[in-house]
Write a protein that holds these residues in place. Structure first.
Motif, PDB file in Angstrom:
ATOM      1  N   LEU A  49      95.076  41.580 101.001  1.00  0.00           N
ATOM      2  CA  LEU A  49      95.627  42.700 101.774  1.00  0.00           C
ATOM      3  C   LEU A  49      94.711  43.920 101.680  1.00  0.00           C
ATOM      4  O   LEU A  49      94.470  44.611 102.681  1.00  0.00           O
ATOM      5  CB  LEU A  49      97.042  43.046 101.287  1.00  0.00           C
TER       6      LEU A  49
ATOM      7  N   SER B 134     105.283  46.578 103.711  1.00  0.00           N
ATOM      8  CA  SER B 134     105.116  45.453 102.792  1.00  0.00           C
ATOM      9  C   SER B 134     106.378  45.394 101.918  1.00  0.00           C
ATOM     10  O   SER B 134     106.292  45.178 100.731  1.00  0.00           O
ATOM     11  CB  SER B 134     103.853  45.634 101.948  1.00  0.00           C
TER      12      SER B 134
ATOM     13  N   GLU C 186      91.903  43.305 104.085  1.00  0.00           N
ATOM     14  CA  GLU C 186      92.340  43.397 105.486  1.00  0.00           C
ATOM     15  C   GLU C 186      92.571  44.856 105.893  1.00  0.00           C
ATOM     16  O   GLU C 186      92.270  45.252 107.019  1.00  0.00           O
ATOM     17  CB  GLU C 186      93.653  42.625 105.685  1.00  0.00           C
TER      18      GLU C 186
ATOM     19  N   LYS D 172      96.828  37.652  96.867  1.00  0.00           N
ATOM     20  CA  LYS D 172      97.419  38.318  98.041  1.00  0.00           C
ATOM     21  C   LYS D 172      97.084  39.807  98.024  1.00  0.00           C
ATOM     22  O   LYS D 172      96.818  40.408  99.063  1.00  0.00           O
ATOM     23  CB  LYS D 172      98.943  38.127  98.064  1.00  0.00           C
ATOM     24  N   HIS D 173      97.129  40.385  96.855  1.00  0.00           N
ATOM     25  CA  HIS D 173      96.760  41.793  96.665  1.00  0.00           C
ATOM     26  C   HIS D 173      95.324  42.002  97.152  1.00  0.00           C
ATOM     27  O   HIS D 173      95.043  42.919  97.936  1.00  0.00           O
ATOM     28  CB  HIS D 173      96.903  42.122  95.179  1.00  0.00           C
TER      29      HIS D 173
ATOM     30  N   LEU E 188     100.830  42.802 109.078  1.00  0.00           N
ATOM     31  CA  LEU E 188      99.595  43.393 109.614  1.00  0.00           C
ATOM     32  C   LEU E 188      99.113  42.629 110.854  1.00  0.00           C
ATOM     33  O   LEU E 188      98.538  43.216 111.764  1.00  0.00           O
ATOM     34  CB  LEU E 188      98.514  43.419 108.532  1.00  0.00           C
TER      35      LEU E 188
ATOM     36  N   ALA F 228     102.575  42.046  98.893  1.00  0.00           N
ATOM     37  CA  ALA F 228     101.262  41.932  99.546  1.00  0.00           C
ATOM     38  C   ALA F 228     101.310  40.851 100.628  1.00  0.00           C
ATOM     39  O   ALA F 228     100.743  41.021 101.717  1.00  0.00           O
ATOM     40  CB  ALA F 228     100.184  41.624  98.513  1.00  0.00           C
TER      41      ALA F 228
ATOM     42  N   GLY G 175     102.943  42.190 103.603  1.00  0.00           N
ATOM     43  CA  GLY G 175     101.991  43.068 104.268  1.00  0.00           C
ATOM     44  C   GLY G 175     100.992  42.278 105.101  1.00  0.00           C
ATOM     45  O   GLY G 175     100.702  42.634 106.249  1.00  0.00           O
ATOM     46  N   LEU G 176     100.480  41.188 104.548  1.00  0.00           N
ATOM     47  CA  LEU G 176      99.513  40.357 105.288  1.00  0.00           C
ATOM     48  C   LEU G 176     100.136  39.830 106.579  1.00  0.00           C
ATOM     49  O   LEU G 176      99.495  39.827 107.637  1.00  0.00           O
ATOM     50  CB  LEU G 176      99.047  39.179 104.412  1.00  0.00           C
TER      51      LEU G 176
END
Ligand SMILES: *Cc1c(COP(=O)(O)O)cnc(C)c1O
Length: 369
Positions: free
Chosen positions: A41, A188, A44, A37-38, A240, A233, A236-237
């Motif tokens: 993100l 996030s 992205e 995920k880190h 976003l 993360a 955050g995804l």
């Protein structure tokens, strides 16, 4: 009618979207330390912010603090007192000396015309803030930094998603530090990022956020622990995907405020700057008591009585904090002092209702004699 209105409300995706995003973590059992995920993100954000390099961190403060550490600076950093505690603390916690520059009375960002007078043999860097999403005088700051060989680190905590002259705001200076705190335009939960030019700075940040560990058997710097975890993360995804829509809704809220408050004597509203794609992070008003007929304190109290949470943001100035024991001469930044005594940021978030904005403005205008 008398429901409480807080100054902000964190953006969240639908719960199903977040559940989908984190489900895989129960297979991988990889919860932090630069997992999938880190990485996703980080990728992205390069696209969304239109920058070459992004390093993710646990919050915006560590972004500032570790960037200064990574640059190995010594001496004085020219900055602004009209900011959140974090900016000044990041400087002081690195053993550096903040030198306070006054602000521009219209944009509330560092008055670039006043920087050169503050430069000494000890000056190593400039740390300006894009206050309320208003873009600093990046051209003049760059000219000065180049002339005197100073590093420039922008506190970009308020400016997520903005562009200036078509360029992502994270492209200016040597580094730009973003905050993804729950209260910011993009969150996030907790989080932050540094956009930077030089990959060597990125490498240093990557190590500093993980205790300075360079390899399995080598620790080459006295680092901290500032890694963004997988749950943050993932948030955050999700956020976003919706941030453009959220900024658009913020714009409508800001325009509604403007429809009530524009042109009212004694109220200074924030202007959207030319050539800036603005993010509508905050809605500050500066109240001139004489012209308006009521003081900032009266307006603040009247709003509070009605369950409306405005904020004196930024008040007090960081150079007056008790932790600094009157070390700084407050009279050196008179414009900042003037604004900080009169400013109020009004509630602003994507889902704030238009009828709430109407009610808030009615209370404010009702304070006039
Ligand atoms: C929020 C903020 C920070 C700190 O960010 P955190 O993510 O809360 O650590 C720094 N500077 C400014 C101007 C901010 O508004």
């Amino acid at each position: 009618m008398n429901n409480k209105i807080l100054v902000t409300q964190s953006s969240m995706p639908r719960i199903e979207e977040y559940m989908d995003e984190i489900e895989g973590l129960w297979d991988s059992h990889w919860l932090t330390n630069m997992g999938a995920k880190h990485k996703a993100l980080q990728q992205e954000l390069k696209g969304y912010l239109d920058v070459e390099n992004v390093e993710l961190l646990t919050n915006g403060h560590m972004a500032l603090e570790l960037t200064l550490q990574a640059m190995n600076l010594q001496g004085e950093v020219i900055t602004t007192p009209f900011t959140f505690a974090s900016t000044t603390h990041a400087i002081v916690r690195n053993g550096l000396k903040p030198v306070f520059c006054d602000i521009d009375p219209v944009t509330y960002t560092m008055d670039a015309e006043k920087i050169e007078d503050l430069i000494t043999d000890h000056t190593c860097a400039v740390m300006p803030v894009h206050v309320y999403g208003n873009v600093c005088n990046v051209e003049e700051i760059e000219r000065i930094a180049h002339k005197y060989e100073l590093k420039v680190i922008y506190d970009a905590a308020h400016s997520f998603g903005e562009t200036y002259k078509g360029q992502g705001i994270g492209n200016f200076g040597d580094a730009s530090c973003f905050s993804f705190h729950a209260t910011k335009v993009f969150n996030s939960i907790e989080g932050g990022a540094v956009c930077f030019r030089d990959q060597r700075l990125g490498n240093a940040l990557y190590e500093l956020k993980n205790f300075g560990i360079h390899g399995p058997e080598e620790v080459s710097a006295v680092g901290a622990n500032a890694k963004m975890n997988e749950f943050c993360a993932a948030m955050g995804l999700c956020n976003l995907r919706h941030v453009d829509e959220e900024i658009d809704k913020r714009r409508l809220v800001a325009e509604r405020y403007r429809s009530h408050l524009e042109g009212v004597e004694g109220l200074q509203l924030n202007r959207v700057q030319p050539e800036v794609r603005f993010n509508y992070a905050y809605f500050p008003i500066v109240i001139d008591e004489k012209a308006f007929g009521a003081s900032r304190a009266e307006v603040f109290d009247r709003l509070a009585e009605q369950g409306i949470g405005a904020r004196k943001y930024f008040y007090p100035l960081t150079n007056t904090f008790s932790c600094f024991h009157r070390e700084y001469d407050v009279s050196e930044a008179p414009v900042a002092l003037h604004i900080s005594k009169r400013v109020l940021t009004l509630p602003l978030y994507a889902d704030l209702g238009m009828e709430d904005v109407d009610r808030i403005c009615k209370v404010i205008l009702g304070c006039k004699v």
